[in-house]
Design a protein around this motif. Sequence first.
Motif, mmCIF file in Angstrom:
data_model
loop_
_atom_site.group_PDB
_atom_site.id
_atom_site.type_symbol
_atom_site.label_atom_id
_atom_site.label_comp_id
_atom_site.label_asym_id
_atom_site.label_seq_id
_atom_site.Cartn_x
_atom_site.Cartn_y
_atom_site.Cartn_z
ATOM 1 N N GLU A 288 3.820 4.599 1.208
ATOM 2 C CA GLU A 288 2.760 5.045 0.552
ATOM 3 C C GLU A 288 2.006 3.237 -0.439
ATOM 4 O O GLU A 288 2.787 2.794 -0.721
ATOM 5 C CB GLU A 288 1.765 5.944 -0.393
ATOM 6 N N SER A 289 1.119 3.183 -0.503
ATOM 7 C CA SER A 289 0.141 2.113 -0.798
ATOM 8 C C SER A 289 -0.926 2.466 -1.417
ATOM 9 O O SER A 289 -1.791 3.496 -1.116
ATOM 10 C CB SER A 289 0.407 1.017 -0.462
ATOM 11 N N GLY A 290 -1.422 2.104 -2.633
ATOM 12 C CA GLY A 290 -3.468 1.864 -2.962
ATOM 13 C C GLY A 290 -3.154 3.117 -3.613
ATOM 14 O O GLY A 290 -5.074 3.381 -4.567
ATOM 15 N N GLY A 291 -2.700 3.479 -4.481
ATOM 16 C CA GLY A 291 -2.700 4.060 -5.456
ATOM 17 C C GLY A 291 -3.099 2.978 -7.211
ATOM 18 O O GLY A 291 -3.221 1.747 -7.241
ATOM 19 N N GLY A 292 -3.598 3.698 -7.940
ATOM 20 C CA GLY A 292 -3.510 3.049 -9.214
ATOM 21 C C GLY A 292 -4.802 3.565 -10.646
ATOM 22 O O GLY A 292 -4.571 4.481 -10.596
ATOM 23 N N LEU A 293 -5.281 2.748 -10.957
ATOM 24 C CA LEU A 293 -6.576 3.240 -12.519
ATOM 25 C C LEU A 293 -7.581 3.138 -12.102
ATOM 26 O O LEU A 293 -8.171 1.730 -11.581
ATOM 27 C CB LEU A 293 -6.133 2.995 -14.211
ATOM 28 N N VAL A 294 -8.924 3.839 -12.179
ATOM 29 C CA VAL A 294 -10.241 3.517 -12.081
ATOM 30 C C VAL A 294 -10.841 4.586 -12.735
ATOM 31 O O VAL A 294 -10.613 5.734 -13.126
ATOM 32 C CB VAL A 294 -10.402 4.148 -10.499
ATOM 33 N N GLN A 295 -11.918 3.880 -12.809
ATOM 34 C CA GLN A 295 -13.112 4.587 -14.024
ATOM 35 C C GLN A 295 -13.410 5.642 -13.010
ATOM 36 O O GLN A 295 -13.911 6.148 -12.351
ATOM 37 C CB GLN A 295 -13.761 3.894 -14.745
ATOM 38 N N ALA A 296 -14.177 6.788 -14.000
ATOM 39 C CA ALA A 296 -15.105 8.244 -13.251
ATOM 40 C C ALA A 296 -15.862 8.226 -12.468
ATOM 41 O O ALA A 296 -16.612 6.781 -12.534
ATOM 42 C CB ALA A 296 -15.609 9.225 -13.920
ATOM 43 N N GLY A 297 -16.131 8.183 -11.050
ATOM 44 C CA GLY A 297 -17.053 7.770 -10.652
ATOM 45 C C GLY A 297 -17.203 6.396 -9.478
ATOM 46 O O GLY A 297 -17.363 5.451 -8.349
ATOM 47 N N GLY A 298 -15.642 5.704 -9.219
ATOM 48 C CA GLY A 298 -15.469 5.122 -8.708
ATOM 49 C C GLY A 298 -14.570 5.142 -7.504
ATOM 50 O O GLY A 298 -14.763 6.320 -6.936
ATOM 51 N N SER A 299 -13.748 3.680 -7.178
ATOM 52 C CA SER A 299 -13.142 4.339 -5.596
ATOM 53 C C SER A 299 -11.976 3.770 -5.359
ATOM 54 O O SER A 299 -11.585 2.839 -5.856
ATOM 55 C CB SER A 299 -14.265 4.124 -4.275
ATOM 56 N N LEU A 300 -10.761 4.504 -4.799
ATOM 57 C CA LEU A 300 -9.518 3.778 -4.252
ATOM 58 C C LEU A 300 -9.602 4.406 -2.659
ATOM 59 O O LEU A 300 -10.115 5.106 -2.499
ATOM 60 C CB LEU A 300 -9.056 4.474 -5.340
ATOM 61 N N ARG A 301 -8.958 3.281 -1.960
ATOM 62 C CA ARG A 301 -8.177 3.955 -1.509
ATOM 63 C C ARG A 301 -7.113 3.976 -1.048
ATOM 64 O O ARG A 301 -5.766 2.681 -1.525
ATOM 65 C CB ARG A 301 -8.619 2.615 -0.095
ATOM 66 N N LEU A 302 -5.843 4.713 -0.153
ATOM 67 C CA LEU A 302 -5.189 5.355 -0.404
ATOM 68 C C LEU A 302 -4.773 4.988 1.457
ATOM 69 O O LEU A 302 -5.147 5.301 2.279
ATOM 70 C CB LEU A 302 -3.820 6.513 -0.681
ATOM 71 N N SER A 303 -3.221 4.183 1.075
ATOM 72 C CA SER A 303 -2.534 3.882 2.684
ATOM 73 C C SER A 303 -1.692 4.571 2.890
ATOM 74 O O SER A 303 -0.700 4.295 1.942
ATOM 75 C CB SER A 303 -2.811 2.721 3.460
ATOM 76 N N CYS A 304 -0.858 4.347 4.097
ATOM 77 C CA CYS A 304 0.811 5.600 4.565
ATOM 78 C C CYS A 304 1.185 4.633 5.389
ATOM 79 O O CYS A 304 0.370 5.033 6.914
ATOM 80 C CB CYS A 304 0.896 7.341 4.263
ATOM 81 N N ALA A 305 2.159 4.246 5.761
ATOM 82 C CA ALA A 305 2.623 3.664 7.071
ATOM 83 C C ALA A 305 4.050 4.836 7.080
ATOM 84 O O ALA A 305 4.799 4.163 6.632
ATOM 85 C CB ALA A 305 2.816 2.448 6.912
ATOM 86 N N ALA A 306 3.409 5.177 8.778
ATOM 87 C CA ALA A 306 5.096 5.942 8.881
ATOM 88 C C ALA A 306 6.120 4.991 9.761
ATOM 89 O O ALA A 306 5.316 4.113 10.802
ATOM 90 C CB ALA A 306 4.588 7.030 9.850
ATOM 91 N N SER A 307 7.477 5.182 9.714
ATOM 92 C CA SER A 307 8.059 4.772 10.866
ATOM 93 C C SER A 307 9.204 5.990 10.895
ATOM 94 O O SER A 307 8.983 6.051 10.687
ATOM 95 C CB SER A 307 8.497 3.404 10.064
ATOM 96 N N GLY A 308 10.180 5.046 12.293
ATOM 97 C CA GLY A 308 11.509 5.709 12.648
ATOM 98 C C GLY A 308 10.921 6.949 13.763
ATOM 99 O O GLY A 308 10.026 6.025 14.452
ATOM 100 N N ASN A 309 11.239 7.721 13.885
ATOM 101 C CA ASN A 309 11.574 9.006 14.381
ATOM 102 C C ASN A 309 10.129 9.291 15.038
ATOM 103 O O ASN A 309 9.657 10.630 14.224
ATOM 104 C CB ASN A 309 12.689 9.987 15.593
ATOM 105 N N LEU A 310 8.863 8.917 15.496
ATOM 106 C CA LEU A 310 7.896 9.586 15.095
ATOM 107 C C LEU A 310 6.965 10.648 16.423
ATOM 108 O O LEU A 310 5.675 10.408 16.615
ATOM 109 C CB LEU A 310 6.936 8.715 14.969
ATOM 110 N N PHE A 311 8.157 11.269 17.587
ATOM 111 C CA PHE A 311 7.746 11.670 18.319
ATOM 112 C C PHE A 311 7.174 13.359 17.844
ATOM 113 O O PHE A 311 8.085 13.804 16.864
ATOM 114 C CB PHE A 311 9.348 12.253 19.406
ATOM 115 N N GLY A 312 6.810 13.941 18.495
ATOM 116 C CA GLY A 312 5.733 14.963 18.980
ATOM 117 C C GLY A 312 4.903 15.359 16.856
ATOM 118 O O GLY A 312 5.055 16.125 16.834
ATOM 119 N N ILE A 313 4.230 14.893 16.413
ATOM 120 C CA ILE A 313 3.215 14.171 15.564
ATOM 121 C C ILE A 313 2.619 15.307 16.160
ATOM 122 O O ILE A 313 2.200 15.782 16.998
ATOM 123 C CB ILE A 313 3.160 12.776 14.784
#
Length: 119
Positions: free
Chosen positions: A6-31
Motif C-alpha cells: 500500500e501507499s498514499g496515506g498521510g495527514l490531511v485537513q478536513a475537507g481535503g483529499s488523499l489517494r491510496l494505492s495497493c499493488a498486488a503480486s504473487g499468485n493472483l489466479f482467481g481474484i
Amino acid sequence: QVQLVESGGGLVQAGGSLRLSCAASGNLFGIKQMGWYRQGPGKQRDLVAVISSSGSPNYIDSVKGRFTVSRDNAKNTVSLQMNSLKPEDTAVYYCNLKRRQWGKDYDYWGQGTQVTVSS
C-alpha cells in the motif's frame, strides 16, 4: 502466496483529499474482489469500499459520494480516491484481496497505511 503493498496515506485537513494505492503480486489466479477496509482506534476493522472482478463497486454508506474505488486489472492494482475527508475517516486503511482457487477461498491483507484527518 500474495503480497499487497500500500501507499498514499498521510495527514490531511478536513475537507481535503488523499489517494491510496495497493499493488498486488504473487499468485493472483482467481481474484474475486479487491478493496479497502479500515480500523479506527479501539474499533473493529470494517469494509470501506471494494470492487469485484467484474468492476462492481460496493461502499459503506458513510463514504458514498466522497470515496471512489477503482481497479486496474492489467496492473493488479486497486486505488481509493478519498475526497471531502472528515475527522471520523481517521484510521489505518488496509488493502484486501480475495481469491478462489481449486474451490478454496483465500484472503490477503496489506500492512496498513495510516490516514489522519485533522479538524
